[in-house]
Design an enzyme around this catalytic site. Sequence first.
Site, PDB file in Angstrom:
ATOM      1  N   ASP A 115      -4.121   0.240   8.409  1.00 33.51           N
ATOM      2  CA  ASP A 115      -2.910   1.067   8.371  1.00 33.51           C
ATOM      3  C   ASP A 115      -2.891   2.024   9.563  1.00 33.51           C
ATOM      4  O   ASP A 115      -1.891   2.151  10.275  1.00 33.51           O
ATOM      5  CB  ASP A 115      -2.891   1.837   7.039  1.00 33.51           C
ATOM      6  CG  ASP A 115      -1.734   2.825   6.944  1.00 33.51           C
ATOM      7  OD1 ASP A 115      -0.595   2.437   7.270  1.00 33.51           O
ATOM      8  OD2 ASP A 115      -1.965   3.979   6.546  1.00 33.51           O
ATOM      9  N   HIS A 140       0.793  -1.233   0.000  1.00 31.63           N
ATOM     10  CA  HIS A 140       0.000   0.000   0.000  1.00 31.63           C
ATOM     11  C   HIS A 140       0.825   1.282   0.000  1.00 31.63           C
ATOM     12  O   HIS A 140       0.319   2.346  -0.355  1.00 31.63           O
ATOM     13  CB  HIS A 140      -1.016  -0.011   1.158  1.00 31.63           C
ATOM     14  CG  HIS A 140      -0.445   0.350   2.497  1.00 31.63           C
ATOM     15  ND1 HIS A 140       0.024  -0.596   3.385  1.00 31.63           N
ATOM     16  CD2 HIS A 140      -0.279   1.548   3.114  1.00 31.63           C
ATOM     17  CE1 HIS A 140       0.445   0.005   4.483  1.00 31.63           C
ATOM     18  NE2 HIS A 140       0.280   1.306   4.352  1.00 31.63           N
ATOM     19  N   GLU A 195       3.562   5.448  -3.430  1.00 27.47           N
ATOM     20  CA  GLU A 195       3.841   6.766  -2.829  1.00 27.47           C
ATOM     21  C   GLU A 195       5.318   6.942  -2.476  1.00 27.47           C
ATOM     22  O   GLU A 195       5.892   8.006  -2.691  1.00 27.47           O
ATOM     23  CB  GLU A 195       2.986   6.907  -1.570  1.00 27.47           C
ATOM     24  CG  GLU A 195       3.104   8.250  -0.890  1.00 27.47           C
ATOM     25  CD  GLU A 195       2.241   8.304   0.361  1.00 27.47           C
ATOM     26  OE1 GLU A 195       2.099   9.410   0.886  1.00 27.47           O
ATOM     27  OE2 GLU A 195       1.732   7.269   0.791  1.00 27.47           O
ATOM     28  N   ASP A 196       5.938   5.884  -1.950  1.00 26.05           N
ATOM     29  CA  ASP A 196       7.264   6.042  -1.337  1.00 26.05           C
ATOM     30  C   ASP A 196       8.409   5.332  -2.056  1.00 26.05           C
ATOM     31  O   ASP A 196       9.542   5.370  -1.597  1.00 26.05           O
ATOM     32  CB  ASP A 196       7.220   5.525   0.122  1.00 26.05           C
ATOM     33  CG  ASP A 196       6.287   6.362   0.990  1.00 26.05           C
ATOM     34  OD1 ASP A 196       6.118   7.547   0.673  1.00 26.05           O
ATOM     35  OD2 ASP A 196       5.727   5.812   1.952  1.00 26.05           O
TER      36      ASP A 196
END
Length: 725
Positions: A159, A92, A96-97
Amino acid sequence: MSPGDPALAMPSTPAPGEAEVPDYVQALEAQAAYLPAAQRAVLRRAWAVGAAAHAGQTRKSGEPYITHPVAVAGVLASQGLDVETLVAAILHDTIEDTPLSRGDIASQFGETVADLVDGVTKLDKLHFRDRQEAAAESFRKMLLAMSRDLRVILIKLADRLHNMRTLGAQSTDARIRIARETLDIYAPIAQRLGMNLIKSELQDLGFRALHPWRHAVIEKRIRSQPLVRREALAQIEAKLAQRLAMERIEHRLVGRIKTPWSIYSKMRAENRSFAQVMDVFGFRVVVGSVAECYHALGAVHSVFKPLDGRFRDFVAIPKANGYQSLHTVLFGPYGSPIEVQIRTREMDLVAERGVAAHWAYKHGEEPGNSAQTRASAWIANLVESQRGTGSSLEFLENVKVDLFPDEVYLFTPKGDIMALPRNATALDFAYAVHTDVGNHAVAARVDRKLAPLRAKLVSGQTVEVITAKSAGPAAQWLEFVATAKARTAIRQQLKQLEHEDAVRLGHHMLDRALGAQGTSLDRLPTPRLEAYLAENRYPRLEAMLADIALGNRMPVQVALALAQEQAPSLLQPDAGGVPQDRILITGAERGVVSFAQCCLPIPGDEIMGYHSAGKGIVVHRLECPNVAEYRKSPERWVPIGWDRQVSGDFDAALRVEVDNRPGVLAQVAAAIAQADSNIDRVEYLERDTRIAAIRFSIEVADRKHLAEVMRRIRRLGVVHGVQRL
């Protein structure tokens, strides 16, 4: 990173010893033991891809970053989620990272997993005015992804839960911010989706982070319960179990344990001491069928007498989040009440896991899980409301309003059940039926009796909405609606009506100003008009006309620019170049024409208009003392008058001098009511032992109506004088 990268091209099931599998991955596989072996192999492959993508990244605690997404997958595995959700949880944070793209995930694990990961991905790469707006916009995007697949919010909640469990590594400010957001947004969402296990833990962790000392004190008090209480609990449990066994009801009986957060919130909400909150015994009875629920209810009522009015049947009428259970409160043998919940095994699963229970049923059976159906309907409503909100922050506020823990259950005339938040009104009910019904509502029948739209509803009432084609929303409606759907729909409709009125009035004003130049809007060459609109960045003519009506652009200046090729001699000198034919108003021009509070003009008064930036035309009486000041800006004067057909009620104020004795105020108020006028406000201006001067703020239709009100007041023997203010 591309799909051809060696890190992504791993075999689906590494041979023993080929790759060392960390303990945390083995723990995940143990939690996901309900999945077939082939699907557990996909989990391990997802871990390998995620570990390669996050290589070199660590958490603030110093652990490898990959431990976090694997732990999130573990939370979901404990809820019995499917393999796609668990894989998406492991990946997840990759989009993004890490260099891993959505396309990489889609090629490795399919489009569904890629969509889930994309839905959870936050919007940190975009630039917002502040952190609050970024969080709101991120939530808005997540909601749209939720509407396509509910599993997005399950990953997000898991999360957040793992982040809350490991909050200790954050700074004090970050801990407080994250904990507050958890209690305000994520715990209520978990509750709204029926996920009580996750909701309870989020609330307790949030409480511990915000108020560590209070949490520690309450937790210690819970652990150190006196022996007498524990014995009492055992005695009650034994009696209930014995009776259920005698009735041959197969059951599971468990005592309910209160959490520090539930105790703390009850102490605050009900202003009770710790001892008073703890002085309640709670039990849950889980049985095999719905029929056995009611059988068990009779059994527990035969052991201890029920408290009158404390029985709730959430089996027949489930809560908005799908929760079903019978609730009853009994007289205990030790003077303490006993709270008992009775439900089936399926209801218990839904009560603890909510929408997640849908995926926990074996062999893909469809259990008719109402929690998921209701959650989907709620999210569909939110998606509809977000289309009408002006900003992400406004939308987030609407969602907060919609996360009410308490509901009222109402019936339509056909017998359908509708759930609305506590304090909902007849108008909320109208908008819940349909937006068009709300927009044209004028009144309601509650249990066959006429009621105003602002009437608050209580469970069990039958509500019918009365509509009229000519009716429309009023700004005052925003003051008493309780649901986000109603609030959004009203704002949207008011903006639309204000815009239409503004365009109509702006057209009239610009045509008047162009008339002074010897032309009109219809006679202007199209290229010249389009060039002027483009030069001033107006997308359409309507936008400029609305701006003129609202006072943001002067009609005379626009007319001069548009008619610049006309001969200047055509300009009439009166009123700064403005012709003297008047604009006629009906009183229904919303948001464009307002009535000055200094002189309170009503139909029949001689009036003038003053063009005010942002407010449009402000109407004053000609005898208003402020008019002398406005004469210094003749270009802002707008000649206006009353149309033949004037609608609505207008504010007026009266000064009434009366005898200063009991009962006089009621007599004057009755006289005003008999004249069909409504009183908005009453205040004493002067008062001595004999005479009192009172100001009445009232609503009238016109001067004739006001004269009738004053005549009725003067007839009273206690009145010495009446004067319009």
